[in-house]
Design a protein around this motif. Sequence first.
Motif, PDB file in Angstrom:
ATOM      1  N   TRP A 121     113.474 106.521   2.400  1.00  0.00           N
ATOM      2  CA  TRP A 121     114.013 105.170   2.476  1.00  0.00           C
ATOM      3  C   TRP A 121     113.565 104.474   3.750  1.00  0.00           C
ATOM      4  N   LEU A 122     113.431 105.228   4.839  1.00  0.00           N
ATOM      5  CA  LEU A 122     112.938 104.645   6.080  1.00  0.00           C
ATOM      6  C   LEU A 122     111.504 104.174   5.907  1.00  0.00           C
ATOM      7  N   ASP A 123     110.681 104.978   5.225  1.00  0.00           N
ATOM      8  CA  ASP A 123     109.307 104.566   4.949  1.00  0.00           C
ATOM      9  C   ASP A 123     109.271 103.332   4.051  1.00  0.00           C
ATOM     10  N   ALA A 124     110.158 103.280   3.070  1.00  0.00           N
ATOM     11  CA  ALA A 124     110.229 102.110   2.193  1.00  0.00           C
ATOM     12  C   ALA A 124     110.640 100.868   2.977  1.00  0.00           C
ATOM     13  N   SER A 125     111.573 101.019   3.910  1.00  0.00           N
ATOM     14  CA  SER A 125     111.998  99.859   4.698  1.00  0.00           C
ATOM     15  C   SER A 125     110.874  99.376   5.612  1.00  0.00           C
ATOM     16  N   LYS A 126     110.088 100.308   6.158  1.00  0.00           N
ATOM     17  CA  LYS A 126     108.935  99.905   6.974  1.00  0.00           C
ATOM     18  C   LYS A 126     107.909  99.168   6.130  1.00  0.00           C
TER      19      LYS A 126
ATOM     20  N   ILE B  79     114.318  85.198   8.233  1.00  0.00           N
ATOM     21  CA  ILE B  79     115.649  85.662   7.848  1.00  0.00           C
ATOM     22  C   ILE B  79     115.534  86.951   7.041  1.00  0.00           C
ATOM     23  N   LEU B  80     114.505  87.035   6.197  1.00  0.00           N
ATOM     24  CA  LEU B  80     114.327  88.217   5.354  1.00  0.00           C
ATOM     25  C   LEU B  80     113.695  89.390   6.096  1.00  0.00           C
ATOM     26  N   LEU B  81     113.061  89.132   7.220  1.00  0.00           N
ATOM     27  CA  LEU B  81     112.320  90.163   7.942  1.00  0.00           C
ATOM     28  C   LEU B  81     113.159  91.379   8.337  1.00  0.00           C
TER      29      LEU B  81
ATOM     30  N   TYR C 168     115.231  96.830   7.210  1.00  0.00           N
ATOM     31  CA  TYR C 168     115.642  97.726   8.290  1.00  0.00           C
ATOM     32  C   TYR C 168     117.157  97.849   8.344  1.00  0.00           C
ATOM     33  N   MET C 169     117.854  96.724   8.181  1.00  0.00           N
ATOM     34  CA  MET C 169     119.318  96.754   8.267  1.00  0.00           C
ATOM     35  C   MET C 169     119.930  97.566   7.134  1.00  0.00           C
ATOM     36  N   PHE C 170     119.355  97.480   5.939  1.00  0.00           N
ATOM     37  CA  PHE C 170     119.964  98.130   4.782  1.00  0.00           C
ATOM     38  C   PHE C 170     119.452  99.542   4.511  1.00  0.00           C
TER      39      PHE C 170
END
Length: 135
Positions: free
Chosen positions: A68-73, A52-54, A58-60
Amino acid sequence: MGFELAERALGDAETRAYLLVVIAFASGVVLQFLGCILWSNWWPLLTAFAYILLPMPYMFLADFDTAWLDASKFLTVAAIVGTMAVPAVLFTAGKISTGALWMEVGAVSLMVGSLVAYDALSEEHSSGGGFYSSI
């Protein structure tokens, strides 16, 4: 007649690839539950909470700039490592057996592999590339 219809529907290589991704994901879910049912131990189902957390980072965070994209990855990969670590920790603590451990590791591998394969397939249709394309 039914065979011809199925052959025509699955004639496209892209459709077969998506079908294979869905079958791999469903097999991962089945292994997840078999790891619990066969050994009458529901501790391995703790990894389901991580599923569920996975997608949350990416969504946020995926719509923001590169940092921020690097942080989400990073957060997504950390969650994937966490889903692999939970069965290992449970096995080390003596809560699950060896068979349940291997079923859970197989389930996580199939589910994460299908996620990456789906992203690679959808990357072909979008001009921006997939989320996992540069990992």
